[in-house]
Write a protein that holds these residues in place. Structure first.
Motif, PDB file in Angstrom:
ATOM      1  N   ASP A   1     -11.976  -3.146  -8.082  1.00  0.00           N
ATOM      2  CA  ASP A   1     -10.980  -3.242  -7.456  1.00  0.00           C
ATOM      3  C   ASP A   1      -9.693  -2.218  -7.848  1.00  0.00           C
ATOM      4  OD1 ASP A   1     -12.281  -4.705  -5.397  1.00  0.00           O
ATOM      5  OD2 ASP A   1     -10.535  -6.243  -5.305  1.00  0.00           O
TER       6      ASP A   1
ATOM      7  N   ILE B   1      -8.087   1.192  -6.756  1.00  0.00           N
ATOM      8  CA  ILE B   1      -6.758   1.294  -6.406  1.00  0.00           C
ATOM      9  C   ILE B   1      -6.163   2.542  -7.078  1.00  0.00           C
ATOM     10  CG2 ILE B   1      -4.514   0.029  -6.692  1.00  0.00           C
ATOM     11  CD1 ILE B   1      -5.854  -2.490  -6.066  1.00  0.00           C
TER      12      ILE B   1
ATOM     13  N   ARG C   1      -7.183   5.564  -5.538  1.00  0.00           N
ATOM     14  CA  ARG C   1      -6.534   5.632  -3.908  1.00  0.00           C
ATOM     15  C   ARG C   1      -4.902   6.163  -4.378  1.00  0.00           C
ATOM     16  NH1 ARG C   1      -4.264   3.986   0.404  1.00  0.00           N
ATOM     17  NH2 ARG C   1      -5.404   4.688   2.226  1.00  0.00           N
TER      18      ARG C   1
ATOM     19  N   ARG D   1      -3.823   9.745  -2.854  1.00  0.00           N
ATOM     20  CA  ARG D   1      -2.716   9.783  -1.970  1.00  0.00           C
ATOM     21  C   ARG D   1      -1.289  10.693  -2.553  1.00  0.00           C
ATOM     22  NH1 ARG D   1       0.742   6.396   1.681  1.00  0.00           N
ATOM     23  NH2 ARG D   1       2.518   6.783   0.856  1.00  0.00           N
TER      24      ARG D   1
ATOM     25  N   LEU E   1      -0.355  13.877  -0.577  1.00  0.00           N
ATOM     26  CA  LEU E   1       1.183  13.987   0.002  1.00  0.00           C
ATOM     27  C   LEU E   1       1.609  15.088  -0.663  1.00  0.00           C
ATOM     28  CD1 LEU E   1       2.365  10.334  -0.200  1.00  0.00           C
ATOM     29  CD2 LEU E   1       1.709  11.605   1.979  1.00  0.00           C
TER      30      LEU E   1
ATOM     31  N   ARG F   1       0.883  18.376   1.210  1.00  0.00           N
ATOM     32  CA  ARG F   1       1.454  18.619   2.269  1.00  0.00           C
ATOM     33  C   ARG F   1       2.881  19.324   2.012  1.00  0.00           C
ATOM     34  NH1 ARG F   1       1.236  13.320   5.770  1.00  0.00           N
ATOM     35  NH2 ARG F   1      -0.933  12.852   5.233  1.00  0.00           N
TER      36      ARG F   1
ATOM     37  N   THR G   1     -14.567  12.440  -2.228  1.00  0.00           N
ATOM     38  CA  THR G   1     -13.721  11.614  -1.574  1.00  0.00           C
ATOM     39  C   THR G   1     -13.541  12.302  -0.172  1.00  0.00           C
ATOM     40  OG1 THR G   1     -11.619  12.107  -2.622  1.00  0.00           O
ATOM     41  CG2 THR G   1     -13.138  10.248  -3.133  1.00  0.00           C
ATOM     42  N   GLU G   2     -13.254  13.338  -0.093  1.00  0.00           N
ATOM     43  CA  GLU G   2     -12.720  14.067   1.053  1.00  0.00           C
ATOM     44  C   GLU G   2     -13.769  14.239   2.030  1.00  0.00           C
ATOM     45  OE1 GLU G   2     -10.578  17.696   0.638  1.00  0.00           O
ATOM     46  OE2 GLU G   2     -11.044  18.373   2.794  1.00  0.00           O
TER      47      GLU G   2
ATOM     48  N   ARG H   1     -15.197  12.236   5.846  1.00  0.00           N
ATOM     49  CA  ARG H   1     -15.529  12.942   6.861  1.00  0.00           C
ATOM     50  C   ARG H   1     -16.969  12.407   7.426  1.00  0.00           C
ATOM     51  NH1 ARG H   1     -14.497  19.350   6.002  1.00  0.00           N
ATOM     52  NH2 ARG H   1     -12.895  18.993   4.574  1.00  0.00           N
TER      53      ARG H   1
ATOM     54  N   ARG I   1      -9.214   5.654   9.100  1.00  0.00           N
ATOM     55  CA  ARG I   1      -8.422   5.113   8.080  1.00  0.00           C
ATOM     56  C   ARG I   1      -7.449   4.158   8.787  1.00  0.00           C
ATOM     57  NH1 ARG I   1      -5.672  10.349   6.451  1.00  0.00           N
ATOM     58  NH2 ARG I   1      -4.014   9.266   5.609  1.00  0.00           N
TER      59      ARG I   1
ATOM     60  N   ILE J   1      -7.240  -0.037   7.425  1.00  0.00           N
ATOM     61  CA  ILE J   1      -5.882  -0.747   7.090  1.00  0.00           C
ATOM     62  C   ILE J   1      -5.789  -1.939   7.841  1.00  0.00           C
ATOM     63  CG2 ILE J   1      -3.549  -0.391   6.870  1.00  0.00           C
ATOM     64  CD1 ILE J   1      -3.813   2.571   5.983  1.00  0.00           C
TER      65      ILE J   1
ATOM     66  N   GLN K   1       2.293   3.564   5.060  1.00  0.00           N
ATOM     67  CA  GLN K   1       1.144   3.529   3.967  1.00  0.00           C
ATOM     68  C   GLN K   1       0.500   4.873   4.427  1.00  0.00           C
ATOM     69  OE1 GLN K   1      -0.893   0.032   4.176  1.00  0.00           O
ATOM     70  NE2 GLN K   1      -2.600   0.678   2.848  1.00  0.00           N
ATOM     71  N   MET K   2       0.331   5.474   5.407  1.00  0.00           N
ATOM     72  CA  MET K   2      -0.463   6.597   5.599  1.00  0.00           C
ATOM     73  C   MET K   2       0.040   7.773   5.394  1.00  0.00           C
ATOM     74  SD  MET K   2      -2.633   5.650   9.072  1.00  0.00           S
ATOM     75  CE  MET K   2      -3.510   7.128   8.998  1.00  0.00           C
ATOM     76  N   GLY K   3       1.453   7.766   5.279  1.00  0.00           N
ATOM     77  CA  GLY K   3       2.219   8.782   5.058  1.00  0.00           C
ATOM     78  C   GLY K   3       2.290  10.013   6.111  1.00  0.00           C
ATOM     79  N   VAL K   4       2.182   9.404   7.399  1.00  0.00           N
ATOM     80  CA  VAL K   4       2.355  10.169   8.664  1.00  0.00           C
ATOM     81  C   VAL K   4       3.583   9.458   9.388  1.00  0.00           C
ATOM     82  CG1 VAL K   4       0.051  10.854   8.683  1.00  0.00           C
ATOM     83  CG2 VAL K   4       0.847   8.974   9.872  1.00  0.00           C
TER      84      VAL K   4
ATOM     85  N   ALA L   1      -0.427   0.741  -2.457  1.00  0.00           N
ATOM     86  CA  ALA L   1      -1.881   1.176  -2.307  1.00  0.00           C
ATOM     87  C   ALA L   1      -2.683   0.065  -2.519  1.00  0.00           C
ATOM     88  CB  ALA L   1      -2.296   2.324  -3.346  1.00  0.00           C
ATOM     89  N   SER L   2      -3.479  -0.020  -1.312  1.00  0.00           N
ATOM     90  CA  SER L   2      -4.360  -1.466  -1.431  1.00  0.00           C
ATOM     91  C   SER L   2      -5.463  -0.678  -1.897  1.00  0.00           C
ATOM     92  CB  SER L   2      -4.363  -1.785   0.080  1.00  0.00           C
ATOM     93  OG  SER L   2      -4.387  -0.977   1.068  1.00  0.00           O
ATOM     94  N   PRO L   3      -6.542  -1.620  -1.901  1.00  0.00           N
ATOM     95  CA  PRO L   3      -7.962  -1.281  -2.414  1.00  0.00           C
ATOM     96  C   PRO L   3      -8.853  -0.706  -1.628  1.00  0.00           C
ATOM     97  CG  PRO L   3      -7.762  -3.683  -2.260  1.00  0.00           C
ATOM     98  CD  PRO L   3      -6.580  -3.144  -2.076  1.00  0.00           C
ATOM     99  N   VAL L   4      -8.423  -0.237  -0.717  1.00  0.00           N
ATOM    100  CA  VAL L   4      -9.155   0.501   0.265  1.00  0.00           C
ATOM    101  C   VAL L   4      -9.488   1.835  -0.209  1.00  0.00           C
ATOM    102  CG1 VAL L   4      -9.519   1.364   2.783  1.00  0.00           C
ATOM    103  CG2 VAL L   4      -8.329  -0.877   2.408  1.00  0.00           C
ATOM    104  N   LEU L   5     -10.677   2.226  -0.557  1.00  0.00           N
ATOM    105  CA  LEU L   5     -10.973   3.581  -0.669  1.00  0.00           C
ATOM    106  C   LEU L   5     -11.949   4.224   0.542  1.00  0.00           C
ATOM    107  CD1 LEU L   5     -11.648   6.079  -2.257  1.00  0.00           C
ATOM    108  CD2 LEU L   5     -13.141   5.000  -3.311  1.00  0.00           C
TER     109      LEU L   5
END
Lengths: 165, 165
Positions: A10, A14, A17, A21, A25, A28, B23-24, B28, B42, B46, B61-64, B150-154
């Motif tokens: 984990d 993290i 991630r 991120r 960011l 952009r 990862t990118e 996809r 995504r 979340i 969290q997503m930055g949008v 950042a949560s442990p979501v990859l």
DNA sequence: GCAAATAATTCAACCTTCAAACCATATTTA
DNA sequence: TAAATATGGTTTGAAGGTTGAATTATTTGC
């Protein structure tokens, strides 16, 4: 089920991630600062780094379709950042090259993240740098395990330590 | 100008770029396999991980922007993946929760990359894992230097090592 | 020469993203 | 309480990104 190394996975995810991120960011912000979209900037970076590149190669390196590249290059051409130069070896091919305007834009682009990263990296002790590189490469190996032509373009501008193609 | 650690920076950037790219590209493929777009996936990830989340938190969290979140949630609602539930504490707020359908889709999603990464990670010796985590966190620190949640979501699905929220 | 493969573009459709305007609710202030 | 302000979300309109399929031009192989 086992409990040996429980949250390490984990933790690594993290951290990964956070890295993802931060770079996303930043990409952009940087693109906006340059006055381009992130995708357009990426094209310009690659084109500038290689002296000349075909849409097909661009598509491969970026992992998008050729149609997408055409659209992106159109925009860059419209802004005078790149030029299309028909290949003479193979008339089906088109070589895309950066104009002086395009190159200048890249040069002047603020590279906050890369600055920050490079500076922080340089500040590390020698063995720490070595360990970091080793770790990153290890993770990269775990993730892609594919042949990938990754050039040292993270953001923009060449890495400080002189290194001419 | 110094020559002490010349290409180390480059090497680290190249590795970083490989990580980003892997990862990118995977994001996809995964999204396509699930039948959603990467952005939609995504959101679903979340939402599923936190039991309930507001559009504002999601946007942060997503930055949008919030508008973007609204659009994405619309699509997921249309596909029956998530639900909007008005908050009772504060009627301005909306809580977004995953439906059973949405959760099921996540469960079933193939998680090739995470599988591969987690497996490879688990295979490492204890001290190697520790070193990797330390290195990744260090790089993350260098890159973001911001407060980031950042949560442990990859990718998708919970990390194999049981870990119930 | 002719068919198949290749490089690039065009086209139509869909997705993301955002700023600005707008609505509803909450909070503050008078 | 009433008015002003702030906050959470949505809507709208515009600009892009992305792609598959169809199209054009060129090269390659027979």
């Amino acid at each position: 089920m086992s409990i040996s190394a429980p949250d390490r996975t984990d933790e690594s995810l993290i951290a990964l991630r956070r890295i993802l991120r931060a770079t996303e960011l930043f990409a952009r912000d940087l693109a906006q600062a340059v006055g381009l979209s992130p995708a357009q900037l990426r094209v310009l970076q690659i084109v500038a780094e290689r002296r000349s590149v075909t849409p097909k190669a661009l598509a491969n390196q970026m992992g998008v379709s050729q149609a997408t590249v055409t659209a992106l290059v159109d925009k860059l051409v419209a802004r005078g950042m790149v030029e299309r130069i028909p290949s003479e070896q193979d008339r089906r091919q088109t070589n895309i090259v950066a104009t002086q305007v395009g190159s200048a834009h890249l040069e002047n682009a603020p590279d906050a993240l890369q600055q920050r990263y490079v500076a922080a990296f340089a500040r590390l002790r020698d063995w720490e740098q070595a360990q970091l590189v080793s770790s990153l490469e290890r993770v990269a190996d775990m993730l892609d395990a594919q042949d990938i032509d990754a050039s040292p373009v993270l953001t923009t501008g060449d890495i400080q330590s002189g290194r001419k193609g």
